[in-house]
Design a protein around this motif. Structure first.
Motif, PDB file in Angstrom:
ATOM      1  N   MET A  54       7.685 -22.287  28.554  1.00 42.62           N
ATOM      2  CA  MET A  54       7.273 -22.383  27.164  1.00 42.62           C
ATOM      3  C   MET A  54       7.274 -23.848  26.767  1.00 42.62           C
ATOM      4  O   MET A  54       8.305 -24.500  26.821  1.00 42.62           O
ATOM      5  CB  MET A  54       8.222 -21.573  26.276  1.00 42.62           C
ATOM      6  N   SER A  55       6.150 -24.347  26.406  1.00 42.45           N
ATOM      7  CA  SER A  55       6.048 -25.754  26.048  1.00 42.45           C
ATOM      8  C   SER A  55       6.818 -26.043  24.766  1.00 42.45           C
ATOM      9  O   SER A  55       6.923 -25.199  23.885  1.00 42.45           O
ATOM     10  CB  SER A  55       4.574 -26.136  25.852  1.00 42.45           C
ATOM     11  N   LYS A  56       7.352 -27.224  24.698  1.00 48.19           N
ATOM     12  CA  LYS A  56       8.097 -27.639  23.515  1.00 48.19           C
ATOM     13  C   LYS A  56       7.134 -27.829  22.360  1.00 48.19           C
ATOM     14  O   LYS A  56       6.139 -28.534  22.475  1.00 48.19           O
ATOM     15  CB  LYS A  56       8.835 -28.950  23.797  1.00 48.19           C
ATOM     16  N   ARG A  57       7.398 -27.187  21.240  1.00 45.20           N
ATOM     17  CA  ARG A  57       6.480 -27.225  20.109  1.00 45.20           C
ATOM     18  C   ARG A  57       7.162 -27.881  18.910  1.00 45.20           C
ATOM     19  O   ARG A  57       8.374 -27.804  18.743  1.00 45.20           O
ATOM     20  CB  ARG A  57       6.030 -25.812  19.727  1.00 45.20           C
ATOM     21  N   THR A  58       6.352 -28.484  18.054  1.00 41.03           N
ATOM     22  CA  THR A  58       6.838 -28.986  16.782  1.00 41.03           C
ATOM     23  C   THR A  58       6.708 -27.871  15.768  1.00 41.03           C
ATOM     24  O   THR A  58       5.609 -27.428  15.450  1.00 41.03           O
ATOM     25  CB  THR A  58       6.024 -30.201  16.320  1.00 41.03           C
ATOM     26  N   LEU A  59       7.841 -27.380  15.287  1.00 42.06           N
ATOM     27  CA  LEU A  59       7.849 -26.233  14.399  1.00 42.06           C
ATOM     28  C   LEU A  59       8.323 -26.635  13.011  1.00 42.06           C
ATOM     29  O   LEU A  59       9.017 -27.646  12.846  1.00 42.06           O
ATOM     30  CB  LEU A  59       8.768 -25.151  14.960  1.00 42.06           C
ATOM     31  N   PRO A  60       7.982 -25.830  11.989  1.00 38.88           N
ATOM     32  CA  PRO A  60       8.520 -26.086  10.657  1.00 38.88           C
ATOM     33  C   PRO A  60      10.040 -26.086  10.679  1.00 38.88           C
ATOM     34  O   PRO A  60      10.666 -25.422  11.510  1.00 38.88           O
ATOM     35  CB  PRO A  60       7.977 -24.901   9.831  1.00 38.88           C
ATOM     36  N   SER A  61      10.635 -26.811   9.756  1.00 39.89           N
ATOM     37  CA  SER A  61      12.082 -27.006   9.769  1.00 39.89           C
ATOM     38  C   SER A  61      12.855 -25.707   9.628  1.00 39.89           C
ATOM     39  O   SER A  61      14.008 -25.618  10.049  1.00 39.89           O
ATOM     40  CB  SER A  61      12.489 -27.972   8.645  1.00 39.89           C
ATOM     41  N   ASN A  62      12.240 -24.676   9.037  1.00 40.42           N
ATOM     42  CA  ASN A  62      12.948 -23.412   8.847  1.00 40.42           C
ATOM     43  C   ASN A  62      12.661 -22.410   9.950  1.00 40.42           C
ATOM     44  O   ASN A  62      13.037 -21.250   9.868  1.00 40.42           O
ATOM     45  CB  ASN A  62      12.603 -22.796   7.489  1.00 40.42           C
ATOM     46  N   ALA A  63      12.002 -22.835  11.030  1.00 41.49           N
ATOM     47  CA  ALA A  63      11.621 -21.897  12.089  1.00 41.49           C
ATOM     48  C   ALA A  63      12.805 -21.531  12.980  1.00 41.49           C
ATOM     49  O   ALA A  63      12.902 -20.413  13.454  1.00 41.49           O
ATOM     50  CB  ALA A  63      10.497 -22.473  12.931  1.00 41.49           C
ATOM     51  N   SER A  64      13.711 -22.462  13.228  1.00 40.60           N
ATOM     52  CA  SER A  64      14.819 -22.207  14.147  1.00 40.60           C
ATOM     53  C   SER A  64      16.000 -23.081  13.760  1.00 40.60           C
ATOM     54  O   SER A  64      16.313 -24.059  14.420  1.00 40.60           O
ATOM     55  CB  SER A  64      14.389 -22.478  15.595  1.00 40.60           C
ATOM     56  N   LEU A  82       6.543 -17.621  17.327  1.00 44.10           N
ATOM     57  CA  LEU A  82       6.675 -19.052  17.637  1.00 44.10           C
ATOM     58  C   LEU A  82       5.971 -19.448  18.927  1.00 44.10           C
ATOM     59  O   LEU A  82       6.069 -20.601  19.345  1.00 44.10           O
ATOM     60  CB  LEU A  82       8.157 -19.431  17.728  1.00 44.10           C
ATOM     61  N   ILE A  83       5.282 -18.501  19.564  1.00 45.43           N
ATOM     62  CA  ILE A  83       4.572 -18.788  20.808  1.00 45.43           C
ATOM     63  C   ILE A  83       3.130 -18.297  20.699  1.00 45.43           C
ATOM     64  O   ILE A  83       2.765 -17.603  19.747  1.00 45.43           O
ATOM     65  CB  ILE A  83       5.273 -18.143  22.027  1.00 45.43           C
ATOM     66  N   VAL A 105       1.013 -22.097  11.676  1.00 42.74           N
ATOM     67  CA  VAL A 105      -0.348 -22.372  12.156  1.00 42.74           C
ATOM     68  C   VAL A 105      -0.744 -23.818  11.876  1.00 42.74           C
ATOM     69  O   VAL A 105      -1.476 -24.437  12.664  1.00 42.74           O
ATOM     70  CB  VAL A 105      -1.341 -21.381  11.514  1.00 42.74           C
ATOM     71  N   GLN A 106      -0.254 -24.367  10.772  1.00 45.47           N
ATOM     72  CA  GLN A 106      -0.547 -25.772  10.470  1.00 45.47           C
ATOM     73  C   GLN A 106       0.066 -26.686  11.527  1.00 45.47           C
ATOM     74  O   GLN A 106      -0.533 -27.696  11.917  1.00 45.47           O
ATOM     75  CB  GLN A 106      -0.009 -26.124   9.083  1.00 45.47           C
ATOM     76  N   GLN A 107       1.243 -26.336  12.012  1.00 46.81           N
ATOM     77  CA  GLN A 107       1.901 -27.133  13.048  1.00 46.81           C
ATOM     78  C   GLN A 107       1.230 -26.935  14.401  1.00 46.81           C
ATOM     79  O   GLN A 107       1.104 -27.871  15.190  1.00 46.81           O
ATOM     80  CB  GLN A 107       3.379 -26.744  13.153  1.00 46.81           C
ATOM     81  N   ASP A 108       0.819 -25.699  14.693  1.00 46.30           N
ATOM     82  CA  ASP A 108       0.213 -25.369  15.981  1.00 46.30           C
ATOM     83  C   ASP A 108      -0.684 -24.152  15.789  1.00 46.30           C
ATOM     84  O   ASP A 108      -0.183 -23.041  15.566  1.00 46.30           O
ATOM     85  CB  ASP A 108       1.309 -25.069  17.006  1.00 46.30           C
ATOM     86  N   PRO A 109      -2.002 -24.320  15.866  1.00 51.39           N
ATOM     87  CA  PRO A 109      -2.915 -23.194  15.603  1.00 51.39           C
ATOM     88  C   PRO A 109      -2.805 -22.052  16.604  1.00 51.39           C
ATOM     89  O   PRO A 109      -3.344 -20.969  16.364  1.00 51.39           O
ATOM     90  CB  PRO A 109      -4.305 -23.838  15.651  1.00 51.39           C
ATOM     91  N   GLU A 110      -2.109 -22.259  17.726  1.00 50.05           N
ATOM     92  CA  GLU A 110      -1.976 -21.194  18.727  1.00 50.05           C
ATOM     93  C   GLU A 110      -0.849 -20.215  18.416  1.00 50.05           C
ATOM     94  O   GLU A 110      -0.764 -19.160  19.044  1.00 50.05           O
ATOM     95  CB  GLU A 110      -1.737 -21.805  20.108  1.00 50.05           C
ATOM     96  N   ILE A 111       0.025 -20.571  17.462  1.00 48.05           N
ATOM     97  CA  ILE A 111       1.172 -19.708  17.178  1.00 48.05           C
ATOM     98  C   ILE A 111       0.995 -19.021  15.828  1.00 48.05           C
ATOM     99  O   ILE A 111      -0.058 -19.078  15.217  1.00 48.05           O
ATOM    100  CB  ILE A 111       2.492 -20.493  17.266  1.00 48.05           C
ATOM    101  N   GLY A 112       2.031 -18.339  15.368  1.00 44.48           N
ATOM    102  CA  GLY A 112       1.969 -17.607  14.110  1.00 44.48           C
ATOM    103  C   GLY A 112       2.195 -16.126  14.330  1.00 44.48           C
ATOM    104  O   GLY A 112       2.376 -15.655  15.460  1.00 44.48           O
ATOM    105  N   TYR A 113       2.204 -15.394  13.236  1.00 48.74           N
ATOM    106  CA  TYR A 113       2.493 -13.958  13.287  1.00 48.74           C
ATOM    107  C   TYR A 113       1.437 -13.227  14.110  1.00 48.74           C
ATOM    108  O   TYR A 113       0.244 -13.456  13.972  1.00 48.74           O
ATOM    109  CB  TYR A 113       2.497 -13.375  11.878  1.00 48.74           C
ATOM    110  N   LYS A 114       1.904 -12.292  14.943  1.00 45.92           N
ATOM    111  CA  LYS A 114       1.025 -11.436  15.718  1.00 45.92           C
ATOM    112  C   LYS A 114       0.857 -10.103  14.991  1.00 45.92           C
ATOM    113  O   LYS A 114       1.684  -9.718  14.161  1.00 45.92           O
ATOM    114  CB  LYS A 114       1.585 -11.207  17.131  1.00 45.92           C
ATOM    115  N   ASN A 115      -0.187  -9.385  15.344  1.00 39.40           N
ATOM    116  CA  ASN A 115      -0.505  -8.119  14.696  1.00 39.40           C
ATOM    117  C   ASN A 115       0.253  -6.968  15.362  1.00 39.40           C
ATOM    118  O   ASN A 115       0.297  -6.882  16.593  1.00 39.40           O
ATOM    119  CB  ASN A 115      -2.013  -7.887  14.771  1.00 39.40           C
TER     120      ASN A 115
END
Length: 217
Positions: free
Chosen positions: A1-11, A124-125, A172-182
Motif C-alpha cells: 500500500m503506497s504511502k498517501r497524504t491523507l486529511p488530518s482526521n483520517a487516521s 483510504l485505499i 478525494v481532494q487529497q487523492d482521487p483514487e481513494i474515498g468511500y466505496k459503494n
C-alpha cells in the motif's frame, strides 16, 4: 500500500504511555465491534486483523474472545510497536507482522484463517487495492471462515450524511483514487471471490459491517 497524504482526521492517534498510541475512533467503537464479533466470530481458531493500527482493537477483541489466537498486522513500525505494547500481557495475541495487504500473494503466509477482520481502511485505499485485499482474504480463509469488513460506505452509490460527504470530498481532494466505496460494489466483489455475504449490519456513526463467509467444503 503506497504511502498517501491523507486529511488530518483520517487516521488520528496520539502518544500514550509505554509506546502505546491512542486513536479516539478506536476508543469509541471498540465496544460495539466487540459486540459484533461476539455474534459473528468463531469460538476458537486463528484470527487475522489487517491494518491493526494502534492495537486498541485487536487487544479488546483478544480479551473478549480469549479462545481465538490473534495475529495483528500493520505496515507502520511505530504502530506495530504500539500493538505489541498493548498486547504484552495477552497470551493469545502474536507479535504484529509488517503485512501490506494490498500486495498480491500475501495469503500464502496466512492460510487457514478462521476469521479475518478489517476496520476503517477501504475508504483510504484505491479500488484496485480493495480488489486485491478481498481476493487475498478469500484465499487466506479456511473453509467456513468469516471475513468482517467495517467502515464507512456509500449506500447504493449515495453518501447519506453531511459528515460523510465532507470526509469523502476531503479524501478525494487529497487523492482521487481513494474515498468511500459503494456497498453494492463491495458485496458484488465478495461474491465474485466465492464469499457468501451473510449479513450487512448497520453500525453506529453511519458505518456498515459486512459479514462474509467462505463456503465449507
Amino acid at each position: 500500500m503506497s504511502k498517501r497524504t491523507l486529511p488530518s482526521n483520517a487516521s488520528v492517534a496520539t502518544k500514550g504511555q509505554d509506546g502505546r498510541l491512542v486513536a479516539p475512533a478506536a476508543s469509541r467503537n471498540a465496544e460495539v465491534l466487540c459486540d459484533l464479533l461476539a455474534r459473528w466470530a468463531p469460538s476458537s481458531g486463528k484470527a487475522l486483523e489487517i491494518a491493526s493500527g494502534t492495537g486498541q482493537h485487536v487487544c479488546a477483541f483478544a480479551q473478549s474472545l480469549p479462545d481465538l489466537h490473534w495475529q495483528p498486522t500493520e505496515i507502520e513500525a511505530e504502530r506495530r510497536a504500539s500493538i505489541n505494547a498493548y498486547a504484552a500481557d495477552l497470551h493469545n495475541v502474536a507479535e504484529a507482522d509488517p503485512l501490506d495487504a494490498t500486495v498480491r500473494d500475501w495469503h500464502k503466509d496466512y492460510l487457514g484463517q478462521n476469521m479475518i477482520i478489517l476496520i476503517n481502511l477501504i475508504h483510504l485505499i484505491s479500488w484496485p487495492e480493495t480488489q486485491i485485499i478481498i481476493s487475498e482474504v478469500a484465499q487466506a480463509l479456511a473453509p467456513g471462515g468469516r471475513f468482517v469488513l467495517y467502515g464507512p460506505f456509500k449506500r447504493s452509490g449515495t453518501l447519506t450524511s453531511d459528515g460523510d460527504q465532507k470526509f469523502h470530498d476531503a479524501l478525494v481532494q487529497q487523492d482521487p483514487e481513494i474515498g468511500y466505496k459503494n456497498d453494492d460494489d463491495i458485496a458484488a466483489l465478495m461474491r465474485a471471490q466465492n464469499l457468501t455475504v451473510v449479513e450487512i449490519v448497520e453500525m453506529p456513526a453511519n458505518n456498515l459491517a459486512f459479514i462474509a463467509e467462505k463456503p465449507a467444503k
